[in-house]
Structure formats: C-alpha cells, structure tokens
Write a protein that holds these residues in place. Structure first.
Motif, PDB file in Angstrom:
ATOM      1  N   ARG A 226      -3.455  -2.349 -12.083  1.00 27.62           N
ATOM      2  CA  ARG A 226      -3.416  -2.565 -10.672  1.00 27.62           C
ATOM      3  C   ARG A 226      -2.137  -3.089  -9.954  1.00 27.62           C
ATOM      4  O   ARG A 226      -1.847  -2.384  -8.945  1.00 27.62           O
ATOM      5  CB  ARG A 226      -4.550  -3.549 -10.440  1.00 27.62           C
ATOM      6  CG  ARG A 226      -4.878  -4.146  -8.999  1.00 27.62           C
ATOM      7  CD  ARG A 226      -5.806  -5.390  -9.055  1.00 27.62           C
ATOM      8  NE  ARG A 226      -5.615  -6.178  -9.927  1.00 27.62           N
ATOM      9  CZ  ARG A 226      -4.760  -7.255  -9.775  1.00 27.62           C
ATOM     10  NH1 ARG A 226      -4.044  -7.312  -8.556  1.00 27.62           N
ATOM     11  NH2 ARG A 226      -4.549  -8.262 -10.696  1.00 27.62           N
ATOM     12  N   ARG A 227      -1.482  -3.623 -10.480  1.00 27.73           N
ATOM     13  CA  ARG A 227      -0.368  -4.316  -9.756  1.00 27.73           C
ATOM     14  C   ARG A 227       0.732  -3.095 -10.029  1.00 27.73           C
ATOM     15  O   ARG A 227       1.489  -2.851  -8.651  1.00 27.73           O
ATOM     16  CB  ARG A 227       0.309  -5.263 -10.598  1.00 27.73           C
ATOM     17  CG  ARG A 227      -0.412  -6.701 -10.408  1.00 27.73           C
ATOM     18  CD  ARG A 227       0.213  -7.861 -11.021  1.00 27.73           C
ATOM     19  NE  ARG A 227      -0.645  -9.100 -10.743  1.00 27.73           N
ATOM     20  CZ  ARG A 227      -0.075 -10.220 -10.791  1.00 27.73           C
ATOM     21  NH1 ARG A 227       1.251 -10.576 -11.225  1.00 27.73           N
ATOM     22  NH2 ARG A 227      -0.657 -11.461 -10.605  1.00 27.73           N
ATOM     23  N   THR A 228       1.052  -2.453 -10.932  1.00 28.07           N
ATOM     24  CA  THR A 228       1.816  -1.082 -10.718  1.00 28.07           C
ATOM     25  C   THR A 228       1.395  -0.172  -9.768  1.00 28.07           C
ATOM     26  O   THR A 228       2.165   0.276  -9.272  1.00 28.07           O
ATOM     27  CB  THR A 228       1.771  -0.483 -12.257  1.00 28.07           C
ATOM     28  OG1 THR A 228       2.004  -1.502 -13.207  1.00 28.07           O
ATOM     29  CG2 THR A 228       2.851   0.679 -12.393  1.00 28.07           C
ATOM     30  N   LEU A 229       0.027  -0.079  -9.887  1.00 26.23           N
ATOM     31  CA  LEU A 229      -0.412   0.900  -8.768  1.00 26.23           C
ATOM     32  C   LEU A 229      -0.153   0.594  -7.275  1.00 26.23           C
ATOM     33  O   LEU A 229       0.362   1.443  -6.498  1.00 26.23           O
ATOM     34  CB  LEU A 229      -1.827   1.479  -8.853  1.00 26.23           C
ATOM     35  CG  LEU A 229      -2.169   2.097 -10.124  1.00 26.23           C
ATOM     36  CD1 LEU A 229      -3.799   2.289 -10.149  1.00 26.23           C
ATOM     37  CD2 LEU A 229      -1.866   3.379  -9.904  1.00 26.23           C
ATOM     38  N   ALA A 230      -0.411  -0.662  -7.164  1.00 24.72           N
ATOM     39  CA  ALA A 230      -0.041  -1.597  -5.629  1.00 24.72           C
ATOM     40  C   ALA A 230       1.431  -1.208  -5.572  1.00 24.72           C
ATOM     41  O   ALA A 230       1.652  -0.840  -4.319  1.00 24.72           O
ATOM     42  CB  ALA A 230      -0.238  -2.667  -5.712  1.00 24.72           C
ATOM     43  N   LEU A 231       2.364  -1.469  -6.535  1.00 30.28           N
ATOM     44  CA  LEU A 231       4.070  -1.323  -6.186  1.00 30.28           C
ATOM     45  C   LEU A 231       4.171   0.122  -5.842  1.00 30.28           C
ATOM     46  O   LEU A 231       4.832   0.309  -4.930  1.00 30.28           O
ATOM     47  CB  LEU A 231       4.519  -1.810  -7.562  1.00 30.28           C
ATOM     48  CG  LEU A 231       6.099  -1.548  -7.409  1.00 30.28           C
ATOM     49  CD1 LEU A 231       6.864  -2.452  -6.271  1.00 30.28           C
ATOM     50  CD2 LEU A 231       6.481  -2.105  -8.620  1.00 30.28           C
ATOM     51  N   ALA A 232       3.721   1.073  -6.885  1.00 30.96           N
ATOM     52  CA  ALA A 232       4.310   2.234  -6.488  1.00 30.96           C
ATOM     53  C   ALA A 232       3.548   2.957  -5.054  1.00 30.96           C
ATOM     54  O   ALA A 232       4.062   3.678  -4.413  1.00 30.96           O
ATOM     55  CB  ALA A 232       3.588   3.397  -7.380  1.00 30.96           C
ATOM     56  N   LEU A 233       2.257   2.344  -4.678  1.00 29.70           N
ATOM     57  CA  LEU A 233       1.840   2.847  -3.278  1.00 29.70           C
ATOM     58  C   LEU A 233       2.402   2.423  -2.139  1.00 29.70           C
ATOM     59  O   LEU A 233       3.087   3.098  -1.345  1.00 29.70           O
ATOM     60  CB  LEU A 233       0.316   2.337  -3.394  1.00 29.70           C
ATOM     61  CG  LEU A 233      -0.344   2.673  -2.009  1.00 29.70           C
ATOM     62  CD1 LEU A 233      -0.633   4.049  -1.811  1.00 29.70           C
ATOM     63  CD2 LEU A 233      -1.816   1.754  -2.005  1.00 29.70           C
ATOM     64  N   ILE A 234       3.016   1.196  -2.287  1.00 25.50           N
ATOM     65  CA  ILE A 234       3.718   0.632  -1.227  1.00 25.50           C
ATOM     66  C   ILE A 234       5.103   1.421  -1.081  1.00 25.50           C
ATOM     67  O   ILE A 234       5.514   1.468   0.153  1.00 25.50           O
ATOM     68  CB  ILE A 234       3.648  -1.226  -1.265  1.00 25.50           C
ATOM     69  CG1 ILE A 234       2.371  -1.642  -1.025  1.00 25.50           C
ATOM     70  CG2 ILE A 234       4.933  -1.569  -0.311  1.00 25.50           C
ATOM     71  CD1 ILE A 234       1.865  -1.285   0.083  1.00 25.50           C
ATOM     72  N   LEU A 235       5.944   1.355  -2.179  1.00 21.90           N
ATOM     73  CA  LEU A 235       7.065   2.109  -2.230  1.00 21.90           C
ATOM     74  C   LEU A 235       6.879   3.688  -1.747  1.00 21.90           C
ATOM     75  O   LEU A 235       7.543   3.857  -0.795  1.00 21.90           O
ATOM     76  CB  LEU A 235       7.679   2.216  -3.367  1.00 21.90           C
ATOM     77  CG  LEU A 235       8.037   0.785  -4.109  1.00 21.90           C
ATOM     78  CD1 LEU A 235       8.625   1.061  -5.528  1.00 21.90           C
ATOM     79  CD2 LEU A 235       9.279   0.252  -3.263  1.00 21.90           C
ATOM     80  N   SER A 236       5.928   4.226  -1.840  1.00 26.52           N
ATOM     81  CA  SER A 236       5.676   5.563  -1.544  1.00 26.52           C
ATOM     82  C   SER A 236       5.526   5.545  -0.060  1.00 26.52           C
ATOM     83  O   SER A 236       5.808   6.468   0.843  1.00 26.52           O
ATOM     84  CB  SER A 236       4.537   6.278  -2.237  1.00 26.52           C
ATOM     85  OG  SER A 236       4.306   7.475  -1.540  1.00 26.52           O
ATOM     86  N   VAL A 237       4.544   4.681   0.413  1.00 26.50           N
ATOM     87  CA  VAL A 237       4.097   4.393   1.874  1.00 26.50           C
ATOM     88  C   VAL A 237       5.409   4.146   2.794  1.00 26.50           C
ATOM     89  O   VAL A 237       5.758   4.633   3.824  1.00 26.50           O
ATOM     90  CB  VAL A 237       2.936   3.585   2.161  1.00 26.50           C
ATOM     91  CG1 VAL A 237       2.629   3.220   3.427  1.00 26.50           C
ATOM     92  CG2 VAL A 237       1.730   4.143   1.292  1.00 26.50           C
ATOM     93  N   THR A 238       6.178   3.093   2.141  1.00 25.84           N
ATOM     94  CA  THR A 238       7.112   2.571   2.857  1.00 25.84           C
ATOM     95  C   THR A 238       8.266   3.881   3.089  1.00 25.84           C
ATOM     96  O   THR A 238       8.885   3.835   4.120  1.00 25.84           O
ATOM     97  CB  THR A 238       7.783   1.343   2.290  1.00 25.84           C
ATOM     98  OG1 THR A 238       7.002   0.337   2.243  1.00 25.84           O
ATOM     99  CG2 THR A 238       9.048   0.831   3.300  1.00 25.84           C
TER     100      THR A 238
END
Length: 307
Positions: A226-238
């Motif tokens: 969950r945390r890894t996915l959240a980090l990757a998601l925010i980096l991609s969106v940003t």
C-alpha cells in the motif's frame, strides 16, 4: 568515611547537556541544506507570491492590483482548457505507466538467469533526459526520415506515410507511448522494492493454506504494498501535472493549441506574453495543487496504520 549519593537532578543535568550538544551538532550538519532551501525555494516562492499581486510587465514599473490576477483565472478559458488537458493527460499517463510497470516488476521480481539484464534494459530509458527523449521521438515520428512511418506501412497499419504528430489523437498517443517508455522503468523499480520487502514466509504460508495466485496477489501482495503504491502513484501524478518538455518540444502545444499543459500555459504567459504577474499567480495556484497532492500522499501512507 561517608559516601554521598548523586541526586537525580545532578545526573539529569549532564544528560540534558549531552542531548543539547547532539542537537546543536545535528543542526550544524543540516545548516547548509537549510540555507540552500531558503535561497532556492523559500525566497523565490515568497517573491513569486509578491509578484502575483501586481501587474508586472517585463519592462516598466509593476503596479499593485491585489487579487486581480487570481480573479482573472475564473474567466480565463484557456487556463481552464489547460487544466482539463493536464488532468486528462495525467489520468491516461498514470494508468498506462502502472499497467506496464506492475507486470514488469512481477516479471523481474524473482532471481533467475538473465533477470539483471532485464532490469537494466527496462531501466535504461530512465537515464535519458526528458528533453533528449522528446527530441529522439520527434525524429522517430518524422514522416520523411523517421522509423515509425515505414514500420506502420510494413505491418499494414497505414497505406501511406503517416505524420504521427499532425493530429491530436496521433500526437497524444505518441507522447503517451514516449512517456511510458521513458518513465515505466523508474516506476518498476519502486514497485519492485515493495515486492521484495514482502516476507517470503507469508507468501509461502498462504500458498500452503491453499490460496490461489490471484488470492495471494489480491489479499496479501496489494495490502502489503500500500505505501509503495501510494508513493509511486503520487510521483507519477506529480510528474504528469508538471509536464512541459514533451509538449513544448514534440508539438509546441498543437495541433490547434489543444496540447497545452498548465506548466506550458504558465510559460507562455510569463515568457511569451510577458505577463509576469499573472504567470506568478498561476504558479502559486499550481503550487497549491501540488501541496494538495502531497497531503493526499501523506493520507494514503497513513491509511490503515491504526488497524
């Protein structure tokens, strides 16, 4: 002969002094970073905020207009179009990146012959600068000298030479493919780190208990990542929200000015139209969007911690 026992206060004072000394040492170590952050981030942001309250031409004296630049955004249809296009691009790019990065991370997860070579090959485009990658793909998509047009003709996709950057749909698809090719290796590495942090004993225990591969992925792998996915998601969106190079280099905002991102629009207002005050206000609004995304990131990282 009498022995005087040390009082708790006498013992606590040296400890407090030692703790205070360590704190000052730590502060001394991070002082250069603090100075750099203030010079290159805090002061420019404060100056940008000050500029956003002015009509600030390139030449001449700036004049105070208060919230005029901010209220102007509500009637600026081009800014609304840039926001809409950026949101659409962010959605498509993020889905495409994750749709490929997750299978690649699963593919290179386990140690086997040649897996290091696969990881290197998938990650290699990441080291290429985005501007360089954009120029490379402009050449690849060139209707006369590029490689894509002959390949499409050879496989019967098109009957004649195709200009992949001439129409909105073709240009948008080309940019999405380029961005996925450039970024997917980085996202793959982040997801691979999360996969490798899952204890093997848990996966083996779930397999022995009769859980299928899908059940292990759905109820074990995804929750633990969950945390890894959240980090990757925010980096991609940003990264998608801040997209600029690919649109500026590959299409110059076209066709028909339909591929102008928010950052591209800020660039045009600030350095083409020389409306520096309005460009500053747009930058502050974009900063607010990014701060909101950071808050979402923190929330995603903390969800479930109390369970």
């Amino acid at each position: 002969m009498s022995i005087t026992a040390a009082t708790p206060l006498a013992v606590a004072k040296p400890r407090r002094r030692a703790r205070s000394s360590r704190q000052w040492q730590g502060l001394l170590y991070i002082a250069p970073a603090i100075v750099l952050v203030k010079i290159f981030f805090v002061i420019p942001v404060l100056f940008t905020v000050w500029m956003s309250f002015h009509n600030w031409p390139l030449l001449g004296e700036p004049s105070w207009i208060g919230l005029g630049n901010y209220t102007r955004m509500f009637s600026d249809t081009r800014f609304s179009a840039a926001l809409s296009f950026t949101a659409y691009y962010t959605l498509i790019a993020t889905i495409a990146i994750f749709a490929l990065a997750f299978p690649l991370a699963l593919f290179v997860q386990n140690e086997r012959r040649g897996v290091s070579a696969y990881r290197t090959i998938f990650f290699m485009p990441v080291v290429v600068g985005l501007a360089t990658a954009s120029l490379l793909w402009v050449w690849l998509a060139n209707v006369d000298s590029g490689l894509f047009s002959p390949i499409l003709r050879m496989f019967g996709v098109t009957g004649r030479s195709a200009n992949l950057l001439a129409t909105f749909n073709n240009a948008f698809a080309t940019i999405i493919v380029m961005v996925v090719w450039k970024i997917v290796g980085f996202t793959m590495i982040i997801l691979l780190t999360g996969l490798q942090s899952i204890p093997g004993d848990l996966t083996e225990a779930a397999r022995i208990d009769g859980a299928s591969r899908w059940q292990r992925f759905r109820f074990l792998t995804l929750p633990l990542m969950r945390r890894t996915l959240a980090l990757a998601l925010i980096l991609s969106v940003t990264g998608s929200v801040l997209a600029f190079d690919q649109f500026y280099i590959m299409t110059s905002g076209g066709p028909q000015n339909r591929m102008i991102s928010v950052v591209y629009y800020i660039f045009n207002q600030s350095f083409v139209s020389f409306q520096l005050g309005y460009g500053s206000a747009l930058s502050i609004v974009l900063l607010g969007i990014l701060v909101a995304l950071s808050i979402v990131q923190l929330w995603l990282l903390r969800v479930g911690d109390d369970k």
